[in-house]
Design a protein around this motif. Structure first.
Motif, PDB file in Angstrom:
ATOM      1  N   PHE A 280       0.745  -0.872  -0.143  1.00 31.32           N
ATOM      2  CA  PHE A 280      -0.204   0.425  -0.088  1.00 31.32           C
ATOM      3  C   PHE A 280       0.542   1.157  -0.015  1.00 31.32           C
ATOM      4  CE2 PHE A 280      -2.640   3.060   2.045  1.00 31.32           C
ATOM      5  CZ  PHE A 280      -3.758   2.942   1.357  1.00 31.32           C
ATOM      6  N   ILE A 281       0.795   1.999  -0.961  1.00 29.85           N
ATOM      7  CA  ILE A 281       1.805   3.042  -1.402  1.00 29.85           C
ATOM      8  C   ILE A 281       0.903   4.437  -2.148  1.00 29.85           C
ATOM      9  CG2 ILE A 281       4.410   4.322  -2.587  1.00 29.85           C
ATOM     10  CD1 ILE A 281       4.860   0.992  -2.583  1.00 29.85           C
ATOM     11  N   GLY A 282       1.086   5.480  -1.263  1.00 31.76           N
ATOM     12  CA  GLY A 282       0.669   7.048  -2.120  1.00 31.76           C
ATOM     13  C   GLY A 282      -1.042   6.694  -1.578  1.00 31.76           C
ATOM     14  N   GLY A 283      -1.319   5.718  -0.495  1.00 31.68           N
ATOM     15  CA  GLY A 283      -3.093   5.833  -0.392  1.00 31.68           C
ATOM     16  C   GLY A 283      -3.910   4.779  -1.911  1.00 31.68           C
ATOM     17  N   ASP A 284      -3.382   3.511  -2.743  1.00 34.57           N
ATOM     18  CA  ASP A 284      -2.761   2.664  -3.166  1.00 34.57           C
ATOM     19  C   ASP A 284      -2.623   1.682  -3.115  1.00 34.57           C
ATOM     20  OD1 ASP A 284      -4.542   1.557  -4.842  1.00 34.57           O
ATOM     21  OD2 ASP A 284      -3.308   2.933  -7.209  1.00 34.57           O
ATOM     22  N   TRP A 285      -2.819   0.278  -3.867  1.00 33.26           N
ATOM     23  CA  TRP A 285      -2.103  -1.042  -3.644  1.00 33.26           C
ATOM     24  C   TRP A 285      -1.591  -1.400  -4.484  1.00 33.26           C
ATOM     25  CZ3 TRP A 285      -1.892  -3.576   0.559  1.00 33.26           C
ATOM     26  CH2 TRP A 285      -3.041  -3.711   2.109  1.00 33.26           C
ATOM     27  N   ARG A 286      -0.065  -1.493  -4.599  1.00 29.66           N
ATOM     28  CA  ARG A 286       0.993  -1.556  -5.827  1.00 29.66           C
ATOM     29  C   ARG A 286       0.824  -2.938  -5.805  1.00 29.66           C
ATOM     30  NH1 ARG A 286       2.672   3.607  -7.325  1.00 29.66           N
ATOM     31  NH2 ARG A 286       1.445   5.019  -6.571  1.00 29.66           N
ATOM     32  N   VAL A 287       1.220  -3.743  -7.512  1.00 28.92           N
ATOM     33  CA  VAL A 287       1.189  -4.845  -7.411  1.00 28.92           C
ATOM     34  C   VAL A 287       2.755  -4.864  -8.184  1.00 28.92           C
ATOM     35  CG1 VAL A 287       0.319  -6.949  -8.205  1.00 28.92           C
ATOM     36  CG2 VAL A 287      -1.558  -5.230  -6.948  1.00 28.92           C
ATOM     37  N   ALA A 288       3.270  -6.159  -8.054  1.00 30.62           N
ATOM     38  CA  ALA A 288       4.847  -6.474  -8.507  1.00 30.62           C
ATOM     39  C   ALA A 288       5.201  -7.838  -8.399  1.00 30.62           C
ATOM     40  CB  ALA A 288       5.848  -5.198  -8.277  1.00 30.62           C
ATOM     41  N   LEU A 289       5.760  -7.795  -9.156  1.00 29.27           N
ATOM     42  CA  LEU A 289       6.059  -9.394  -9.562  1.00 29.27           C
ATOM     43  C   LEU A 289       7.908  -9.402  -9.620  1.00 29.27           C
ATOM     44  CD1 LEU A 289       5.813 -10.247 -13.263  1.00 29.27           C
ATOM     45  CD2 LEU A 289       4.598 -11.113 -11.254  1.00 29.27           C
ATOM     46  N   LYS A 386       0.983 -20.539  -7.283  1.00 32.63           N
ATOM     47  CA  LYS A 386       1.775 -18.990  -6.809  1.00 32.63           C
ATOM     48  C   LYS A 386       1.088 -18.411  -5.835  1.00 32.63           C
ATOM     49  CE  LYS A 386       2.394 -20.617 -11.504  1.00 32.63           C
ATOM     50  NZ  LYS A 386       1.619 -21.201 -11.832  1.00 32.63           N
ATOM     51  N   TYR A 387       1.860 -17.842  -5.303  1.00 36.22           N
ATOM     52  CA  TYR A 387       1.617 -16.661  -3.596  1.00 36.22           C
ATOM     53  C   TYR A 387       1.945 -15.930  -4.251  1.00 36.22           C
ATOM     54  CZ  TYR A 387       1.969 -21.180  -2.362  1.00 36.22           C
ATOM     55  OH  TYR A 387       1.058 -23.106  -1.598  1.00 36.22           O
ATOM     56  N   ILE A 388       0.924 -15.105  -2.970  1.00 40.05           N
ATOM     57  CA  ILE A 388       1.694 -12.974  -2.929  1.00 40.05           C
ATOM     58  C   ILE A 388       1.125 -12.718  -1.904  1.00 40.05           C
ATOM     59  CG2 ILE A 388      -1.322 -13.430  -2.146  1.00 40.05           C
ATOM     60  CD1 ILE A 388      -1.553 -10.484  -4.106  1.00 40.05           C
ATOM     61  N   GLN A 389       2.742 -11.796  -1.587  1.00 40.49           N
ATOM     62  CA  GLN A 389       3.073 -11.363  -0.530  1.00 40.49           C
ATOM     63  C   GLN A 389       2.167 -10.449   0.483  1.00 40.49           C
ATOM     64  OE1 GLN A 389       6.824 -11.294  -0.051  1.00 40.49           O
ATOM     65  NE2 GLN A 389       6.870  -9.353   0.973  1.00 40.49           N
ATOM     66  N   THR A 390       1.848 -10.275   0.905  1.00 38.60           N
ATOM     67  CA  THR A 390       0.961  -9.120   1.372  1.00 38.60           C
ATOM     68  C   THR A 390       0.589  -8.409   2.862  1.00 38.60           C
ATOM     69  OG1 THR A 390      -1.408  -9.330   2.058  1.00 38.60           O
ATOM     70  CG2 THR A 390      -0.961 -10.134   0.040  1.00 38.60           C
ATOM     71  N   PRO A 391       0.437  -7.335   3.624  1.00 39.81           N
ATOM     72  CA  PRO A 391       0.788  -7.189   4.191  1.00 39.81           C
ATOM     73  C   PRO A 391      -0.235  -7.738   5.363  1.00 39.81           C
ATOM     74  CG  PRO A 391       0.486  -4.985   3.209  1.00 39.81           C
ATOM     75  CD  PRO A 391       0.190  -6.434   2.298  1.00 39.81           C
ATOM     76  N   ARG A 392      -1.183  -8.701   4.912  1.00 39.99           N
ATOM     77  CA  ARG A 392      -1.889  -9.299   5.607  1.00 39.99           C
ATOM     78  C   ARG A 392      -1.164 -10.872   5.768  1.00 39.99           C
ATOM     79  NH1 ARG A 392      -5.955  -7.934   8.334  1.00 39.99           N
ATOM     80  NH2 ARG A 392      -7.813  -6.671   7.804  1.00 39.99           N
TER      81      ARG A 392
END
Length: 478
Positions: A280-289, A386-392
């Motif tokens: 979560f950067i700049g008020g929005d969720w940023r997705v990157a590989l 495939k796995y995703i890394q999130t703040p949760r």
């Protein structure tokens, strides 16, 4: 004998080596892709590792990833069925060596439905698999049906345009299939199916052993409450059997599993490398590989230039150059598809990322496939393993899919989280009954039956209200 010529139309899928490689790369997990690329770097001199940029999180522009030819190739493999539905040989094929689908490497999926459908595809016909898939989509994580059997038969017959008899037969085939007890209505039916499969596998002929199995079936058929309470004497009296035989029958039942779902055989329990990172950067969720998940490769420019100026027949080296180009293109297509899919999932499940399990929204493969203009099978392949890394936390992409609770605008996973929160906040001396929890949820606009609350509570390994009750604290006497 009179000979005659007859024209016949047949539809088949022509799998080129490049198309096979694209499908294979699409469904590889991060560790598998890393091994694939390291092996390619060792065997193909036309490839080199791209070390120009520091490995890290990578955003991909769809316009940079695909040329027009790559886009056409993506459209080709996008329309392919799942590997388990592939036909063995095209008309006129020469045997197993022509089976392109069979050559695609495929590890065990973390989704039990996919693993079971892969097994069923060896025995069930192409017209029967959709019925099995429909039943599996209406099972919970343990393989139990989430709604009454009669209601599901009616709904399935209407949704799949088949008769109720076909729906009923397909469920029974699942129930007594390779995973005995799958699609069972309750624990009793699940255990009975497993017991029958166990008896058939052992081929019991001894009279005493046959009697023990029959007694175990009678216990599961109508006396499971006494079994759960371990009332051996009451069972012996009710069934008019001696205690020793009842104990042997109970031993058979306890050797069974309360869940029909089988764990993957190749589950090593190793560490997880996230394929996608979201912040979560700049008020929005940023997705990157995650650029650290696998090495970045490219075609060696100096080798390409040298080959262009080389005299004579260089067919072997040109073949290696073509392989290198297809590998680089296939990896780019895989990464671009993964990123686009993850972006849609994060956008649709923004509430879950911000507020937790109770805010997870209903989401299906079809909805994501429509959003990225691809086929459901492509979304299924790219999200499996495939796995995703999130703040949760870090979890599989498939966790962001959720089944809509019938008659409500929320998902079953969200309702389960609501049930857990209500139980966690209840007074210890006055725990909430299932019908009370259902009433509290109804006030929030979520209408579910008491049995649904009991099902979710059971999945959370939480006992009924009477087992959660604790004595009220006594006031301190000064």
């Amino acid at each position: 004998m009179k000979q005659a010529a007859r024209a016949q139309l047949a539809q088949s899928i022509n799998l080129t080596p490049q198309l096979l490689q694209s499908i294979r790369l699409l469904q590889l997990t991060s560790p598998q892709l890393e091994q694939e690329l390291l092996q390619a770097l060792a065997l193909n001199p036309m490839l080199e590792q791209d070390e120009g940029d520091e490995a890290g999180e990578t955003d991909i522009d769809a316009g940079e990833c695909q040329s027009d030819d790559a886009a056409l190739e993506a459209a080709a493999w996008d329309e392919l069925p799942e590997p388990m539905h592939g036909s063995t040989n095209p008309p006129g094929g020469s045997g197993a060596d022509d089976d392109g689908i069979a050559r695609i490497a495929d590890g065990s999926s973390s989704d039990p439905r996919v693993r079971l459908l892969q097994e069923l595809a060896l025995e069930w016909g192409p017209d029967e698999l959709p019925l099995a898939q429909w039943w599996l989509d209406h099972c919970d994580d343990r393989g139990y049906l989430e709604q009454p059997v009669r209601e599901l038969i009616t709904q399935g017959a209407r949704a799949l345009a088949v008769s109720k008899a076909e729906m009923r037969l397909s469920r029974l085939r699942l129930l007594h299939g390779p995973w005995p007890g799958m699609a069972a209505a309750d624990a009793s039916e699940c255990l009975r199916a497993q017991l029958r499969a166990h008896r058939s596998h052992l081929r019991i002929t001894d009279t005493d052993e046959v009697a023990t199995f029959q007694l175990a079936e009678r216990i599961l058929d109508g006396h499971i409450a006494l079994l759960a309470a371990n009332e051996v004497g009451a069972l012996a009296k009710t069934l008019r059997a001696d205690v020793a035989t009842v104990e042997r029958a109970i031993g058979l039942i306890r050797a069974l599993s309360p869940s029909a779902v089988e764990e993957p055989a190749d589950d090593t329990g190793g560490y997880i490398i996230p394929d996608v990172v979201v912040r979560f950067i700049g008020g929005d969720w940023r997705v990157a590989l995650n650029g650290r998940a696998a090495p970045r490769v490219r075609v060696a420019a100096h080798c390409e230039r040298a080959l262009a100026d080389a005299p004579g027949d260089q067919s072997v080296l040109r073949g290696l150059l073509d392989e290198a180009r297809w590998l680089v293109r296939g990896v780019a297509m895989r990464n671009e598809t993964l990123l686009r899919t993850a972006q849609v999932l994060v956008e649709r499940q923004r509430g879950f990322l911000e507020r937790g399990e109770e805010a997870i929204a209903p989401l299906t493969l079809r909805e994501v496939a429509d959003a990225i203009a691809m086929h459901e099978s492509t979304v299924s392949r790219i999200t499996t393993g495939k796995y995703i890394q999130t703040p949760r936390g870090t979890f599989e992409l498939k966790r962001l899919f959720a089944v809509r609770l019938e008659g409500a605008a929320v998902s079953g996973a969200a309702v389960k989280a609501m049930v857990k929160r209500l139980i966690d906040a209840e007074p210890p001396h006055a725990p909430l009954a299932d019908d009370t929890i259902a009433g509290l949820l109804e006030r929030r606009g979520v209408r579910i039956a008491r049995r649904t609350v009991a099902k979710y509570r059971d999945q959370l390994s939480i006992g009924p209200a009477r087992s959660r009750q604790r004595p009220a604290p006594t006031p301190f006497a000064g």
